[in-house]
Design a protein around this motif. Structure first.
Motif, PDB file in Angstrom:
ATOM      1  N   GLU A   1      25.982  81.716  42.446  1.00  0.00           N
ATOM      2  CA  GLU A   1      25.458  81.796  41.078  1.00  0.00           C
ATOM      3  C   GLU A   1      24.043  82.355  41.069  1.00  0.00           C
ATOM      4  N   ILE A   2      23.258  81.956  42.047  1.00  0.00           N
ATOM      5  CA  ILE A   2      21.884  82.464  42.141  1.00  0.00           C
ATOM      6  C   ILE A   2      21.905  83.957  42.425  1.00  0.00           C
TER       7      ILE A   2
ATOM      8  N   GLU B   1      17.245  74.398  34.538  1.00  0.00           N
ATOM      9  CA  GLU B   1      18.382  73.919  33.732  1.00  0.00           C
ATOM     10  C   GLU B   1      18.947  72.627  34.307  1.00  0.00           C
TER      11      GLU B   1
ATOM     12  N   LEU C   1      23.001  85.879  39.285  1.00  0.00           N
ATOM     13  CA  LEU C   1      21.948  85.953  38.278  1.00  0.00           C
ATOM     14  C   LEU C   1      20.830  86.900  38.716  1.00  0.00           C
TER      15      LEU C   1
ATOM     16  N   VAL D   1      23.757  73.863  42.165  1.00  0.00           N
ATOM     17  CA  VAL D   1      24.091  75.236  41.814  1.00  0.00           C
ATOM     18  C   VAL D   1      24.653  75.913  43.048  1.00  0.00           C
TER      19      VAL D   1
ATOM     20  N   THR E   1      15.240  79.459  37.497  1.00  0.00           N
ATOM     21  CA  THR E   1      15.881  79.350  36.185  1.00  0.00           C
ATOM     22  C   THR E   1      17.004  78.326  36.221  1.00  0.00           C
ATOM     23  N   LEU E   2      17.865  78.442  37.215  1.00  0.00           N
ATOM     24  CA  LEU E   2      18.985  77.498  37.328  1.00  0.00           C
ATOM     25  C   LEU E   2      18.497  76.096  37.671  1.00  0.00           C
TER      26      LEU E   2
END
Length: 144
Positions: free
Chosen positions: A89-90, A64, A93, A85, A60-61
Motif C-alpha cells: 500500500e505504501i 490515518e 501510494l 498497513v 500519510t498512512l
C-alpha cells in the motif's frame, strides 16, 4: 611532348591521423570517468527521491492509522497481525518502482524506513539521525 601531371592527391598523412586519434583517446580517457561519476550521483539522487516519496506515503498512512487507534509499527509483524498497513500500500501510494524492505512507526510518526530502488541502491531513512537519508554502501566506500 607529354606533360607530367601532379600526382599529389589531397588528403591526410598517416602521421596526422595518428596524432588526431591520440588526442581523441586522451580526451576520452579524461572525460569518461567524470561522466560515470555524474551518472552515479544521478542514480543516488533518484533513489533518495523515491525513498522520500515512500516516507511521505508511509507518513500519510501512519497518520490515518494513528488517528483511528491503529498500529504503531508497520512491517512483517503488523501485516501478519492484520493491524498495520501493508508495504505494498505504501509503494502504491508513493508510486515507487523499487522494494520497500522495512518501515517502523513510533506514535504515528515514521521512525525508520529501508527502501531498495530499482537501480539496486538501498536507501535508509532514520528520523533520529542528523542525516535523514543515507546510502550505506556509498558511505562505507567513502571511509576507505
Amino acid at each position: 611532348m607529354k606533360q607530367k601531371k601532379n600526382h599529389r592527391t589531397k588528403g591526410f598523412t598517416l602521421v596526422e591521423l595518428i596524432v588526431v586519434l591520440v588526442i581523441l583517446a586522451i580526451l576520452a580517457a579524461t572525460l569518461v570517468p567524470a561522466l560515470i561519476g555524474y551518472i552515479d550521483k544521478a542514480n543516488q539522487k533518484a533513489a533518495i527521491v523515491e525513498c522520500r516519496s515512500c516516507v511521505s506515503a508511509a507518513q500519510t498512512l501512519a497518520s490515518e492509522l494513528y488517528i483511528t487507534g491503529g498500529a504503531k509499527a508497520v512491517g512483517k509483524e503488523a501485516v501478519e497481525s492484520g493491524s498495520g498497513v501493508k508495504l505494498s500500500e505504501i509503494l502504491s501510494l508513493a508510486e515507487a518502482k523499487g522494494t520497500l524492505i522495512r518501515v517502523t512507526f513510533d506514535d504515528g510518526k515514521v521512525e525508520t524506513l529501508e527502501y531498495e530502488a530499482k537501480n539496486g541502491l538501498v536507501v535508509l531513512y532514520n528520523a533520529n539521525e542528523d542525516q535523514l537519508y543515507s546510502i550505506p554502501s556509498i558511505e562505507d566506500d567513502e571511509d576507505l
